[in-house]
Motif scaffolding. Structure first.
Motif, short mmCIF file in Angstrom:
data_model
loop_
_atom_site.label_atom_id
_atom_site.label_comp_id
_atom_site.label_asym_id
_atom_site.label_seq_id
_atom_site.Cartn_x
_atom_site.Cartn_y
_atom_site.Cartn_z
N ASN A 6 0.85 -1.20 0.00
CA ASN A 6 0.00 0.00 0.00
C ASN A 6 0.88 1.24 0.00
N SER A 7 1.99 1.16 0.72
CA SER A 7 2.94 2.26 0.74
C SER A 7 3.76 2.24 -0.54
N GLY A 8 3.87 3.38 -1.19
CA GLY A 8 4.69 3.46 -2.39
C GLY A 8 4.02 2.95 -3.64
N GLU A 17 -1.87 5.77 -12.64
CA GLU A 17 -1.82 7.22 -12.68
C GLU A 17 -2.99 7.93 -12.03
N ASP A 18 -4.06 7.21 -11.64
CA ASP A 18 -5.23 7.91 -11.16
C ASP A 18 -5.37 7.95 -9.65
N PHE A 19 -4.68 7.10 -8.89
CA PHE A 19 -4.96 7.01 -7.47
C PHE A 19 -3.69 7.03 -6.64
N LEU A 20 -3.90 7.45 -5.41
CA LEU A 20 -2.77 7.64 -4.51
C LEU A 20 -2.19 6.32 -4.03
N ASN A 21 -3.01 5.32 -3.74
CA ASN A 21 -2.50 4.13 -3.09
C ASN A 21 -3.26 2.88 -3.53
N LEU A 22 -2.88 1.76 -2.92
CA LEU A 22 -3.47 0.48 -3.29
C LEU A 22 -4.96 0.44 -2.99
#
Length: 704
Positions: free
Chosen positions: A581-583, A588-593
């Motif tokens: 989840n980190s990194g 391209e559309d979302f911040l995280n898992l």
């Protein structure tokens, strides 16, 4: 290298005599106040000497060399010129978003500024506000090492527009931004990245980070480690700041970083890292106020009278103020020493009482001698090192009876204090479950605090699921066993143990695997014990690992059994996808898992989430059920999440129709990155203080 703040500076009268007139000069518009030089202590060269000729040669070739490198890596160059004793080693770096022409011009100016501010110095470093370029040259071979030195810290004087109750949340978002940007730097061939994090309730945060491109990925990661600590110490809660070094640099602000004009408040708050033999105010004395500005200031007839008065009064006032400062400082130091002595005595009494209790329970728990542990681990040899955790190294050992053990040696600077150590010993020693790691004993001797566990040969879960070379070793059947075991272990903690226990730090690296790949939950240093009637608690200090934290806990300090359920949901998505989840930022559309999983779920493309090695082993209906359960666990509101009893039931009930999950927490947080490939959105949720991997934050001195 030591960082000086106003508290650290010694109270010398001459300091006040220098500082007061200088502060008056800062009231004048500082059009040229952008240069921050460091003058080394490697000696001076003679005018018209061979050293000066070599330096003149470098000043004409190095800027062109750095500018011409933009087609291959980044605007960077190193060079040496001349022979001993007149050899010069030089390094030049421009900001990754500069063009070649601007880079060359900046470095040409840097050579001149270096000589203007550090005349005839053989070792000079020049930084500029906003870091358009940096230059270092020296007669010492600093290029032979990757050590980051000449560090300059500039925190903003302004505080964020948030209440103190939301400080932890602001810190969480800031370190989310810093960690994701640092990871992107190591992924870029230019070793440069800029990012933006947009949150509707807070100002947009902008970030810029860069390493010299001759560093390896690990060296770049190591370079930023100290910056997280410095950010927490000097910039905690501030709207912006920057840290500059010879090997890496970092800056964050609440405005776009294309504007590199320095605010006077920033310059006044600069915290330079300088050699202790240099005056603490050297950077201010050499701040780049143009001579024309100073002459204009002194040339104004209307101010001459005021300057004469200041010249007479300032020394007397400075001496008086410094005298008061010294008295206050000595008084506080004396009181602080007394408090430290009292605290140390109290700590020793508490440790002695704890050891006595353990000795009374020797039949069920072993209190080891330090010499026994030394012998078992071969004096903590490198060959016995199993890994490096957030609290210290873990070593393999063998007792005289042949029993293999794992010894966690708590580092004095790890952040896990005696309270957490005692908590883990007293708690885990009482727990008995197949899916919880067994604590055999401990050792307390002087500064040494060690925990002795059963040895589990297959290391931790993250060792397998996040490494493409090992994912095939954990097929879908093994992952099902691991998921089931973790859920059963959590259910025991929440419901079936003598007390209700919230782990508060469930993550892949805290799931250990035995010989048969059966999971065991470990690391109970942050666990919280509830009575059977309690349902939730709160704390002023958030502890745990960002990225696995429930939103109500990260932002408000509220924790409950649903906090662990959230962490389990994150862990379940990681097991299914093989991604941290980190990194997680390749989409391209979302911040995280969590956001990526939600996107696939809503679009009916949930099978795309599965890690390649298990995608052909799992039926679509089974995959849908596991992803459904995971998304239910990571829902934004705690009341919407199931209990672990419900989770275990859902995992074992193939025919039951599950409720549709609502959107997960953090799914709409975005971080935008700009590099040579265009714009990408990404994030890294773990706040890392001393590592770029997930590290547990454990500052909770009271009110656990």
């Amino acid at each position: 290298m030591r960082f000086l703040s106003s508290v650290d500076m010694p109270c010398h009268p001459w300091m006040a005599m220098v500082i007061l007139p200088l502060l008056l000069l800062l009231l004048v518009p500082l059009a040229a106040a952008e240069t921050w030089p460091f003058c080394g202590n490697s000696g001076k060269f003679e005018s018209n000497s061979t050293y000066e000729a070599n330096l003149r040669h470098l000043s004409s070739t190095l800027p062109k060399k750095a500018a011409s490198s933009s087609t291959s890596t980044s605007l960077f160059a190193t060079d040496t010129h001349g022979n001993a004793p007149n050899i010069i080693f030089a390094l030049a770096l421009c900001r990754g978003d500069s063009n070649a022409s601007a880079c060359e011009g900046c470095l040409v100016t840097a050579f001149q500024d270096g000589q203007d501010n550090c005349p005839n110095s053989k070792d000079t470093t020049v930084y500029y506000n906003g870091n358009p370029c940096m230059l270092r040259f020296s007669n010492k071979n600093f290029l032979a090492t990757t050590v980051n030195d000449k560090i300059f810290v500039v925190p903003s004087m302004e505080m964020p527009l948030i209440t103190s109750t939301r400080a932890d949340f602001f810190r969480f978002l800031l370190f989310t931004l810093l960690n994701s940007t640092a990871e992107s730097v190591t992924d870029s061939s230019w070793m440069f990245a800029t990012s933006r994090l947009d949150i509707s309730s807070l100002p947009t945060l902008y970030c810029l980070m860069q390493c010299t491109p001759d560093l390896s990925t690990d060296d770049c990661t190591d370079c930023f480690k100290a910056y997280y600590q410095l950010t927490l110490k000097y910039m905690d809660g501030r709207k912006g700041g920057q840290i500059l070094g010879t090997r890496c640099s970092m800056r964050y602000e609440i405005y776009p970083l294309g504007d590199t004009m320095l605010r006077i408040s920033e310059l006044a708050s600069a915290v330079p890292a300088i050699n202790n033999t240099l005056p603490p105010v050297t950077v201010y004395q050499q701040s780049p106020v143009s001579q024309a500005t100073i002459q204009e200031y002194h040339g104004r007839n209307s101010r001459r009278k005021a300057l004469r008065i200041i010249a007479i009064v300032a020394p007397l006032l400075s001496i008086f103020l410094c005298f008061i400062c010294c008295i206050v400082w000595m008084t506080r130091r004396r009181k602080g020493t007394d408090i430290l002595h009292d605290q140390a005595a109290a700590n020793r009494l508490e440790e002695d009482a704890f050891v006595s209790r353990l000795e009374d329970k020797s039949s069920e728990f072993t209190l080891f001698e330090f010499s026994e542990i030394l012998h078992a681990t071969h004096n903590f040899s490198k060959e016995n090192l199993l890994g490096q955790g957030g609290f210290g190294p873990v070593y393999k050992g063998q007792l005289p009876d042949g029993v293999e053990i794992a010894v966690k040696r708590l580092a004095s600077h790890s952040g896990q204090g005696f309270t957490e150590f005692k908590n883990e010993v007293e708690l885990i020693a009482k727990l008995q479950h197949n899916n919880l790691v067994k604590l055999i004993g401990c050792c307390i001797e002087g500064e040494e605090k060690l925990l002795v566990y059963e040895y589990l040969p297959n290391k931790s879960l993250d060792f397998f699921i996040f490494d493409v070379s090992r994912t095939s070793l954990v097929d879908w059947n093994k992952r099902c066993v691991i998921i089931e075991g973790i859920s059963q272990g959590l259910l025991y903690l929440h419901k079936h143990s003598r007390l209700r226990i919230i782990h508060r730090d469930l993550k892949a690296s805290n799931i250990l695997l035995d010989q048969g790949m059966n999971p065991k939950i470990s690391d109970f240093g942050l666990a919280k014990i509830f009575s059977s009637n309690d349902t939730q608690g709160s704390t002023k200090r958030v502890v745990g690992t960002y990225g696995y934290m429930a939103p109500e806990y990260a932002s408000e300090g509220i924790y409950s059994i649903k906090s662990d359920v959230f962490s389990f949901g994150v862990l379940l998505l990681e097991i299914l996808s093989g991604q941290r989840n980190s990194g997680f930022h390749q989409h391209e559309d979302f911040l995280n898992l969590l956001g990526y999983s939600w996107q696939l779920w809503e679009g009916g493309r949930f099978l795309e989430l599965l890690e390649a090695s298990i995608a052909n082993e799992i039926h679509a209906a089974e995959a849908r059920r596991y992803i459904n359960i995971a998304l239910m666990c990571v829902q934004e509101h705690a009341d919407d999440r199931p209990t672990m009893s419900n989770v275990v039931a859902m995992l074992n009930s193939e025919g039951v129709i599950l409720p549709e999950p609502k959107h997960p927490a953090y799914f709409n947080l975005r971080v935008s990155k700009e590099d040579e490939s265009g714009s990408v959105l990404y994030s890294h949720n773990d706040v890392t203080i001393c590592s770029n991997n997930d590290v547990t934050i454990t500052e909770e001195p009271d009110g656990r």
